[in-house]
Every structure is written in C-alpha cells, then in structure tokens.
Design a protein around this motif. Structure first.
Motif, PDB file in Angstrom:
ATOM      1  N   HIS A   1     -12.741  32.769  20.905  1.00  0.00           N
ATOM      2  CA  HIS A   1     -13.820  31.989  21.523  1.00  0.00           C
ATOM      3  C   HIS A   1     -14.111  32.409  22.964  1.00  0.00           C
ATOM      4  O   HIS A   1     -15.202  32.160  23.474  1.00  0.00           O
ATOM      5  N   ASP A   2     -13.108  33.011  23.625  1.00  0.00           N
ATOM      6  CA  ASP A   2     -13.270  33.367  25.039  1.00  0.00           C
ATOM      7  C   ASP A   2     -14.536  34.175  25.295  1.00  0.00           C
ATOM      8  O   ASP A   2     -15.206  33.969  26.309  1.00  0.00           O
ATOM      9  N   GLY A   3     -14.833  35.129  24.385  1.00  0.00           N
ATOM     10  CA  GLY A   3     -15.946  36.050  24.622  1.00  0.00           C
ATOM     11  C   GLY A   3     -17.274  35.335  24.805  1.00  0.00           C
ATOM     12  O   GLY A   3     -17.896  35.409  25.876  1.00  0.00           O
ATOM     13  N   PRO A   4     -17.746  34.589  23.790  1.00  0.00           N
ATOM     14  CA  PRO A   4     -19.033  33.896  23.958  1.00  0.00           C
ATOM     15  C   PRO A   4     -19.013  32.850  25.079  1.00  0.00           C
ATOM     16  O   PRO A   4     -20.033  32.659  25.748  1.00  0.00           O
ATOM     17  N   ARG A   5     -17.868  32.217  25.303  1.00  0.00           N
ATOM     18  CA  ARG A   5     -17.817  31.233  26.403  1.00  0.00           C
ATOM     19  C   ARG A   5     -18.009  31.921  27.743  1.00  0.00           C
ATOM     20  O   ARG A   5     -18.711  31.409  28.622  1.00  0.00           O
ATOM     21  N   SER A   6     -17.364  33.090  27.918  1.00  0.00           N
ATOM     22  CA  SER A   6     -17.515  33.836  29.164  1.00  0.00           C
ATOM     23  C   SER A   6     -18.950  34.354  29.300  1.00  0.00           C
ATOM     24  O   SER A   6     -19.546  34.289  30.391  1.00  0.00           O
ATOM     25  N   LEU A   7     -19.519  34.846  28.199  1.00  0.00           N
ATOM     26  CA  LEU A   7     -20.915  35.320  28.243  1.00  0.00           C
ATOM     27  C   LEU A   7     -21.837  34.208  28.729  1.00  0.00           C
ATOM     28  O   LEU A   7     -22.728  34.419  29.542  1.00  0.00           O
ATOM     29  N   TRP A   8     -21.630  33.004  28.200  1.00  0.00           N
ATOM     30  CA  TRP A   8     -22.482  31.876  28.577  1.00  0.00           C
ATOM     31  C   TRP A   8     -22.360  31.579  30.073  1.00  0.00           C
ATOM     32  O   TRP A   8     -23.359  31.391  30.771  1.00  0.00           O
ATOM     33  N   ARG A   9     -21.114  31.563  30.568  1.00  0.00           N
ATOM     34  CA  ARG A   9     -20.915  31.218  31.984  1.00  0.00           C
ATOM     35  C   ARG A   9     -21.502  32.284  32.906  1.00  0.00           C
ATOM     36  O   ARG A   9     -22.088  31.956  33.936  1.00  0.00           O
ATOM     37  N   THR A  10     -21.365  33.562  32.551  1.00  0.00           N
ATOM     38  CA  THR A  10     -21.957  34.593  33.410  1.00  0.00           C
ATOM     39  C   THR A  10     -23.490  34.524  33.342  1.00  0.00           C
ATOM     40  O   THR A  10     -24.166  34.755  34.339  1.00  0.00           O
ATOM     41  N   LEU A  11     -24.000  34.154  32.174  1.00  0.00           N
ATOM     42  CA  LEU A  11     -25.451  33.992  32.024  1.00  0.00           C
ATOM     43  C   LEU A  11     -25.959  32.856  32.916  1.00  0.00           C
ATOM     44  O   LEU A  11     -26.998  32.969  33.567  1.00  0.00           O
ATOM     45  N   MET A  12     -25.211  31.767  32.956  1.00  0.00           N
ATOM     46  CA  MET A  12     -25.617  30.617  33.768  1.00  0.00           C
ATOM     47  C   MET A  12     -25.485  30.918  35.263  1.00  0.00           C
ATOM     48  O   MET A  12     -26.272  30.462  36.077  1.00  0.00           O
ATOM     49  N   ARG A  13     -24.463  31.694  35.636  1.00  0.00           N
ATOM     50  CA  ARG A  13     -24.223  31.958  37.056  1.00  0.00           C
ATOM     51  C   ARG A  13     -25.121  33.065  37.588  1.00  0.00           C
ATOM     52  O   ARG A  13     -25.701  32.961  38.659  1.00  0.00           O
ATOM     53  N   ASP A  14     -25.222  34.170  36.835  1.00  0.00           N
ATOM     54  CA  ASP A  14     -25.905  35.354  37.348  1.00  0.00           C
ATOM     55  C   ASP A  14     -27.205  35.667  36.618  1.00  0.00           C
ATOM     56  O   ASP A  14     -27.874  36.633  36.961  1.00  0.00           O
ATOM     57  N   GLY A  15     -27.498  34.905  35.564  1.00  0.00           N
ATOM     58  CA  GLY A  15     -28.700  35.202  34.790  1.00  0.00           C
ATOM     59  C   GLY A  15     -28.520  36.405  33.883  1.00  0.00           C
ATOM     60  O   GLY A  15     -29.470  36.961  33.355  1.00  0.00           O
ATOM     61  N   GLU A  16     -27.262  36.805  33.701  1.00  0.00           N
ATOM     62  CA  GLU A  16     -27.000  37.996  32.895  1.00  0.00           C
ATOM     63  C   GLU A  16     -25.702  37.772  32.136  1.00  0.00           C
ATOM     64  O   GLU A  16     -24.695  37.345  32.723  1.00  0.00           O
ATOM     65  N   ALA A  17     -25.729  38.054  30.835  1.00  0.00           N
ATOM     66  CA  ALA A  17     -24.510  37.888  30.031  1.00  0.00           C
ATOM     67  C   ALA A  17     -23.641  39.119  30.185  1.00  0.00           C
ATOM     68  O   ALA A  17     -24.053  40.217  29.833  1.00  0.00           O
ATOM     69  N   LYS A  18     -22.450  38.923  30.755  1.00  0.00           N
ATOM     70  CA  LYS A  18     -21.576  40.068  31.027  1.00  0.00           C
ATOM     71  C   LYS A  18     -20.218  39.849  30.398  1.00  0.00           C
ATOM     72  O   LYS A  18     -19.633  38.780  30.537  1.00  0.00           O
TER      73      LYS A  18
END
Ligand code: FE2
Length: 382
Positions: free
Chosen positions: A359-376
């Motif tokens: 689950h870590d992967g999509p959760r991290s993608l979501w948080r980077t998307l919310m913070r930086d506007g980019e899924a990393k």
C-alpha cells in the motif's frame, strides 16, 4: 483566540499547553509531545524530516515557560531548558486530528452494484496530474481502479506496476500468469468460476494490492467480479453485530502447503484498527481453519462466515466487467474481493498476468501529488 477560532495557551498546571476551539473543546498538550514536534532545521532535517537529536535525551521534567503568538499561524514556545521554537498552529491542529491532513488519501466509501461502477482511465491520461489524481482518488474511495489501453506484451506489467509501487515477489514469482493449464496448482488456473475471495490470506503480511493485466482474451465469459469488503462488513455489522464481533475476534489459521512452499498466518477474518475501522478482510473459504473455541462462539463464527459469504456471492454487491487486452485492474487485496465467472478454456485463449505491491506506493504517490502537484515514487538510500 485567532481568526480561525483556535487558541493555544500555556498550561501552568501540567507544564505544557492547552489547545481550545470556539466551542470550548480543549485538549491538553504534554510538554514533551510539543517539543518532539519542533520542525525547525536545527532539530529536524529539512530534507528527510528525521529528528537530528535523540528525544529520550530531553529533560523528563521539561515544561513550557512562555508561549506567544507571532502571526496568524505561528506560535513561539519557550521551554524550561532554554530552547525556543516556532510552531505552526495548523500543523498542531492536524496532529491533534482537529483539522484534516491535506495530504491524507481519500477515505474509503462502501459501495454495492448500484453505485460501484467506476470510470476506467485511459493509459495516456495517467501521466498527467489530473489523470493520476482521478485514478488514485477512485482507488482510495472504492478500493479498486481500472486503466485501459496499456501496452500488453508479456512482462509489460512489471513496468506498469512500478508506476505505483515496488513489486512484492512471492513463490508465485515476480509476475504470475493466470491461464488455464492441466494439473493446475491453484483453481485460478482453470476455467472454473471463482467465488469472490481475497488473495494469499496465509501470508505475513498479506499482499496489499493486486494487479491483474489482460494480455489476451478470446473466450466468452470469464468476466472479472469485484466486491467491496467494506460494504460486506458494514452489512454484517448492521444485520448481525454479534457475528461481526466474533469474526473480528476469533483467530483463524490460513495455510498454503506444497512441497516447496509452506506459508501460514493466523488472524481473525475481520481486522479492525484502534478506532474500529476496517483494516482488512481475509475471505478465502478453501483455506481457513478457525482455532478451537467454545461452542456458542463457534456457532456465531460459522453463522457470520456463512452470512458474509452469502453476501459476497450476491450479484447486488458486485460489479463485473470483461477483461479486454490492455486492461489493467488494480485492487486493494485487504479490502476488495475478486472472482470471475466461468469460461470454456477450450474455446479460446485467456491470458492475464498479475503481481502484488504494498500500500505504501499509492499512498506516497497521493501525498506527493497533494504536496507538489506531481506523483513521485522515489528510490532512496536507506
Ligand atoms: Fe485471486
């Protein structure tokens, strides 16, 4: 009290501070709890946000000696050991759960056939912010999502899955193939219908997310079905709360045993967190062996499991769709159940590849998307 309606003041009695809102709700903040949340660069690495000190070395008798507002969202706190730091009031409110964490993935929403349909996202679109946002938003709310039009040569799933996380290898391999074959080592490899189930309940930990990627499909039937375990558990809770409580309590042994692989784990069918929210559901009726318990407890267990499986087989609880080449299904294996309708394996070819990620992967993608506007999804040195 500031414009947002929250106030932080020193707590003379406890040595820490008191946070309050306009309605008079209060929470006491321990001085060490506050101090451990200092986020200034002298105490917290600005890149990895790890502490630059050992918190157990802080004075046990630490106290807040002064507290002053330095702006709408800034509070300066002086501690008894001479340390001074500025705190973001909104960050403290998030930490206390009084305002929502802006980076938190959307919360799960139970669904049935009536409202479970989800819009498939085209593969080209997931490279954009909006496309990835829509895909992940659906995944977190519904527990599954679908990408259409992906490249679908054998092995392409390896790269596709790594858009979302790091592949979890098992004895089934890095990628596994779901095609009919003789002397099948698992029912998945036949043309038989598969009842809704979760995968690999015998593993510790259970694989978090499963991908199924369609490479080829010329058979009639073999539709994929998805059922929301959250909706099942909510129904069970409403209809038979004692049965639901028993399924969340009695340990069940799950075991997979062949000559080359023996894996076993023990857990209740329903796992909840400290707030009673669903953490995971293991429903795999060929593999579960409840541990000994009193007869009345087992009566409730068997009644609850029967009710849960009857609900899981109810077409009103499921969405189903055909697998077309290039379709990629991503589903939360701790929450959703998957199955398929029967097909004639002699009538054509049906080839899926699958794999697991955490689950870590999509959760991290979501948080980077919310913070930086980019899924990393970053690979960093340990
Ligand atoms: Fe499965």
């Amino acid at each position: 009290m500031n414009d947002s309606g929250f106030e932080l003041r020193a707590n003379a009695a406890g040595g820490g501070a008191i946070l309050s809102d306009r309605a008079g709700c209060e929470i006491t903040l321990h001085p060490l709890w506050l101090r451990e949340r200092v986020s200034e660069p002298a105490s917290l690495d600005p890149l990895n946000h790890q502490r630059l000190y050992e918190p157990n070395d802080l004075p046990a008798e630490l106290a807040v000696v002064a507290l002053a507002r330095r702006g709408e969202d800034v509070v300066q706190i002086s501690f008894s050991d001479g340390y001074e730091a500025r705190f973001s009031l909104s960050r403290l409110l998030v930490e206390c759960g009084w305002i929502a964490d802006p980076e938190l993935p959307p919360l799960p929403e139970g669904w049935t056939r009536r409202n479970g349909e989800i819009r498939a996202i085209e593969y080209q679109h997931i490279g954009t912010r909006d496309g990835m946002h829509e895909l992940l938003d659906g995944f977190f709310r519904r527990g599954f999502c679908i990408v259409r039009g992906t490249p679908h040569a054998p092995g392409d799933l390896d790269r596709l899955a790594q858009i979302f996380g790091y592949i979890r290898e098992t004895n089934w391999g890095r990628l596994f193939n779901v095609i009919s074959k003789p002397a099948a080592s698992d029912l998945a490899y036949t043309g038989l219908a598969l009842a809704a189930h979760t995968d690999n309940p015998y593993r510790f930990p259970v694989p978090g997310i499963q991908f199924l990627h369609c490479l080829d499909n010329t058979v009639a039937g073999g539709f994929s079905t998805i059922v929301d375990g959250l909706a099942l558990v909510e129904r069970l809770q409403a209809e038979a709360p004692e049965e639901a409580a028993t399924l969340a309590q009695l340990p069940v042994r799950f075991r997979y045993d062949t000559s080359s692989c023996i894996v076993e784990d023990t857990s209740p069918l329903i796992e909840r967190d400290y707030l009673g929210r669903l953490v995971g559901l293991r429903l795999s009726s060929r593999l579960d062996y409840v541990l000994p318990a009193e007869n009345d407890q087992l009566d409730l267990f068997y009644a609850g499991r029967r009710r849960l499986q009857r609900l899981a087989a109810d077409p009103e609880m499921a969405v189903s769709f055909p697998f077309e080449p290039g379709l990629l299904l991503m589903m939360d294996n701790r929450r959703t159940l998957h199955g398929r309708t029967a097909y004639d394996s002699a009538a054509g070819r049906r080839h899926l590849q699958g794999c697991y990620i955490d689950h870590d992967g999509p959760r991290s993608l979501w948080r980077t998307l919310m913070r930086d506007g980019e899924a990393k999804l970053g690979r960093e040195a340990a």
